[in-house]
Design a protein around this motif. Structure first.
Motif: not given
Length: 190
Positions: A15-29, A47-58
């Motif tokens: 608990p409270r140790t999230p998995s993080a997903r970082r994505f990067s897609l150009p603005q034109q997409e 979204p924790l920050y722009d482009g950085l999304w977190i989840s409490p799950h694996a």
């Protein structure tokens, strides 16, 4: 662009140790960015920050497949642990979710439906149909309920299976939804 790690690398984080997903897609997409954000939200990410999304799950195979459908080449997955780093960086990862708004939705739902359920159980003595007027509204209300309940059954089953799979130890849990008719048949058979 990032790469996606293997789902086997990410056991269920504590608990409270999230998995993080970082994505990067150009603005034109924009369409792909919007689709990816919608998919992440539907899967319980925030979204924790722009482009950085977190989840409490694996990361599970199911989640991986769903994200790969949108942007397989643009996602990096890693495990994260929140660490206090100073007064300027005291953002708790839990703040990524608007828990006050979620609680308000639950409260609204409960306030809206609890009195109705109570009212039906108190007001309707469940008189036999033969004693009621021909245009009695109970059958119509039951039909609406059945349509909504049965219509949500498959979606609910898929959601419960996805959640259960995230917490299962590799085996697929037996999950199946039942229609109103099946539930009534089971109740009557007992």
């Amino acid at each position: 662009m990032g790469t996606r790690t293997s789902p086997e690398v990410a056991p269920v984080p504590p608990p409270r140790t999230p998995s993080a997903r970082r994505f990067s897609l150009p603005q034109q997409e924009r369409a792909r960015r919007r689709e990816l954000r919608n998919r992440l939200r539907w899967l319980g990410y925030a979204p924790l920050y722009d482009g950085l999304w977190i989840s409490p799950h694996a990361l599970t195979d199911l989640v991986s497949v769903q994200l790969d459908e949108v942007a397989p080449e643009a996602i990096t997955v890693f495990r994260a642990r929140h660490a206090e780093f100073g007064a300027a960086t005291r953002r708790d990862p839990l703040q990524a979710w608007d828990t006050a708004a979620i609680a308000a939705h639950y409260d609204t739902f409960t306030r809206r439906w609890r009195p109705l359920l109570h009212r039906f159980s108190v007001l309707d003595p469940r008189l036999p149909v033969r004693l009621l007027p021909p245009d009695w509204p109970r059958p119509a209300a039951r039909d609406v309920f059945t349509t909504v309940y049965d219509g949500l059954a498959r979606t609910a089953e898929e959601h419960v299976r996805a959640v259960a799979t995230r917490h299962a130890d590799g085996s697929m849990p037996a999950v199946s939804a039942h229609t109103v008719a099946e539930i009534l048949a089971g109740v009557r058979a007992s």
